[in-house]
Scaffold this motif. Structure first.
Motif, mmCIF file in Angstrom:
data_model
loop_
_atom_site.group_PDB
_atom_site.id
_atom_site.type_symbol
_atom_site.label_atom_id
_atom_site.label_comp_id
_atom_site.label_asym_id
_atom_site.label_seq_id
_atom_site.Cartn_x
_atom_site.Cartn_y
_atom_site.Cartn_z
ATOM 1 N N UNK A 10 14.406 4.761 -10.857
ATOM 2 C CA UNK A 10 13.768 4.389 -12.121
ATOM 3 C C UNK A 10 14.762 4.764 -13.220
ATOM 4 N N UNK A 11 15.326 3.729 -13.839
ATOM 5 C CA UNK A 11 16.450 3.865 -14.765
ATOM 6 C C UNK A 11 15.915 3.740 -16.196
ATOM 7 N N UNK A 12 15.924 4.858 -16.948
ATOM 8 C CA UNK A 12 15.365 4.861 -18.297
ATOM 9 C C UNK A 12 16.227 4.105 -19.294
ATOM 10 N N UNK A 13 15.585 3.297 -20.124
ATOM 11 C CA UNK A 13 16.277 2.519 -21.137
ATOM 12 C C UNK A 13 16.102 3.146 -22.527
ATOM 13 N N UNK A 14 17.013 2.856 -23.469
ATOM 14 C CA UNK A 14 16.897 3.426 -24.822
ATOM 15 C C UNK A 14 15.589 3.111 -25.526
ATOM 16 N N UNK A 15 14.966 1.961 -25.186
ATOM 17 C CA UNK A 15 13.724 1.584 -25.847
ATOM 18 C C UNK A 15 12.492 2.235 -25.220
ATOM 19 N N UNK B 42 25.135 -0.941 -15.124
ATOM 20 C CA UNK B 42 25.996 -1.224 -16.266
ATOM 21 C C UNK B 42 26.015 -0.083 -17.275
ATOM 22 N N UNK B 43 25.050 0.822 -17.143
ATOM 23 C CA UNK B 43 24.958 1.944 -18.077
ATOM 24 C C UNK B 43 24.254 3.097 -17.383
ATOM 25 N N UNK B 44 24.307 4.272 -18.004
ATOM 26 C CA UNK B 44 23.654 5.447 -17.450
ATOM 27 C C UNK B 44 22.667 6.029 -18.455
ATOM 28 N N UNK B 45 21.717 6.776 -17.939
ATOM 29 C CA UNK B 45 20.645 7.343 -18.745
ATOM 30 C C UNK B 45 19.821 8.224 -17.824
ATOM 31 N N UNK B 46 18.616 8.613 -18.209
ATOM 32 C CA UNK B 46 17.758 9.328 -17.257
ATOM 33 C C UNK B 46 17.478 8.455 -16.039
ATOM 34 N N UNK B 47 17.598 9.050 -14.872
ATOM 35 C CA UNK B 47 17.318 8.336 -13.632
ATOM 36 C C UNK B 47 16.413 9.198 -12.761
ATOM 37 N N UNK B 48 15.285 8.621 -12.355
ATOM 38 C CA UNK B 48 14.362 9.292 -11.451
ATOM 39 C C UNK B 48 14.476 8.648 -10.076
ATOM 40 N N UNK C 243 0.820 -1.225 0.000
ATOM 41 C CA UNK C 243 0.000 0.000 0.000
ATOM 42 C C UNK C 243 0.851 1.272 0.000
ATOM 43 N N UNK C 244 1.981 1.213 -0.657
ATOM 44 C CA UNK C 244 2.896 2.361 -0.650
ATOM 45 C C UNK C 244 2.387 3.508 -1.517
ATOM 46 N N UNK C 245 2.777 4.711 -1.126
ATOM 47 C CA UNK C 245 2.590 5.904 -1.932
ATOM 48 C C UNK C 245 3.963 6.279 -2.494
ATOM 49 N N UNK C 246 3.997 6.797 -3.724
ATOM 50 C CA UNK C 246 5.271 7.080 -4.370
ATOM 51 C C UNK C 246 5.342 8.534 -4.820
ATOM 52 N N UNK C 247 6.560 9.065 -4.827
ATOM 53 C CA UNK C 247 6.783 10.422 -5.330
ATOM 54 C C UNK C 247 8.197 10.523 -5.881
ATOM 55 N N UNK C 248 8.340 11.243 -6.982
ATOM 56 C CA UNK C 248 9.653 11.528 -7.549
ATOM 57 C C UNK C 248 10.243 12.714 -6.794
ATOM 58 N N UNK C 249 11.422 12.536 -6.215
ATOM 59 C CA UNK C 249 12.047 13.632 -5.466
ATOM 60 C C UNK C 249 13.222 14.236 -6.233
ATOM 61 N N UNK C 250 13.542 13.690 -7.379
ATOM 62 C CA UNK C 250 14.606 14.218 -8.220
ATOM 63 C C UNK C 250 14.716 13.372 -9.474
ATOM 64 N N UNK C 251 15.113 13.980 -10.587
ATOM 65 C CA UNK C 251 15.258 13.235 -11.846
ATOM 66 C C UNK C 251 16.254 13.962 -12.736
ATOM 67 N N UNK C 252 17.275 13.233 -13.194
ATOM 68 C CA UNK C 252 18.345 13.849 -13.971
ATOM 69 C C UNK C 252 18.887 12.881 -15.016
ATOM 70 N N UNK C 253 19.580 13.451 -15.977
ATOM 71 C CA UNK C 253 20.285 12.664 -16.992
ATOM 72 C C UNK C 253 21.727 12.506 -16.520
#
Length: 228
Positions: A131-136, A156-162, A89-99
């Motif tokens: 939350x690690x964004x993938x190329x697809x 193993x790789x970097x990308x947008x991360x929330x 029953x968790x509530x979620x919130x993005x507290x930061x997001x960067x490339x």
């Protein structure tokens, strides 16, 4: 300053002094606040840079910020196939997001500075999801733990991360809620507030944080102009 603004500030101040309130702060953190360092599996340093999200990733994060249920659904989708157990029953919130950019190799360990992502800081040992964004266009969920204002994970790789914070069912709230502005030129504008309304604001916020409250109902209206 108008009475409603004073009330909002008073409520925020009382709650911040009286308890630990999880604050949504994603828009107030800059890439300079969210630096990262990394080492490969042999202990060699890897240079990491942080920047604002690209347009595509920003659109996704904007949806998550506007609709926590969308974020929750995407987190639950991303957890499939992993050994991560989400809080019930968790509530979620993005507290930061960067490339993030850097020449990571398999088995690299990256440490993110997350100390500025909440006004009062993150608690020691608190679980944080990446939350690690993938190329697809898909998103992969990575679990980490806060230590000394840092969050470390193997990537193993970097990308947008929330950076996603999860509560145990207690709503993640903003201690500085927006207040509808009062037009001082409008002679009919009512910027007064009853004591009951003020108490209700405080009680609702306390209950949202699982605090038991007993209150006595009173009723009076105070005008900021006359004091009556």
């Amino acid at each position: 300053m108008k009475m409603k603004k004073l009330v909002a500030l008073a409520v925020a101040g009382m709650l911040c002094l009286g308890m630990s309130v999880t604050a949504f702060a994603a828009d107030s953190v800059t890439p300079e606040d969210a630096g990262a360092v990394a080492v490969d599996k042999d202990g060699n340093t890897i240079t990491i840079t942080a920047s604002d999200l690209n347009a595509e990733a920003q659109e996704v994060v904007d949806k998550w910020e506007a609709d926590p249920e969308t974020l929750k659904a995407d987190v639950e989708k991303a957890v499939e196939g992993t050994n991560i157990t989400l809080k019930e029953n968790a509530e979620y919130a993005v507290i930061g997001a960067f490339e993030y950019e850097g020449d990571l190799t398999p088995g690299s360990e990256i440490t993110f500075d997350v100390s500025a992502m909440l006004p009062n800081g993150l608690e020691e040992g608190q679980t944080l999801y990446l939350m690690h964004g993938m190329p697809d266009g898909s998103w992969v969920l990575v679990e980490t733990t806060v230590k000394d204002g840092k969050a470390t994970a193997q990537l193993d790789s970097l990308s947008p991360i929330a950076f996603v914070l999860a509560s145990d069912g207690t709503p993640i709230v903003n201690p500085n809620p927006p207040v509808d502005p009062v037009d001082p030129a409008d002679p009919n504008a009512d910027d007064s507030i009853t004591v009951d309304e003020l108490v209700n604001l405080i009680v609702d916020r306390l209950k949202a944080n699982n605090v038991t409250v007993n209150r006595t109902v009173v009723s009076s209206r105070v005008s900021p102009k006359t004091g009556e």
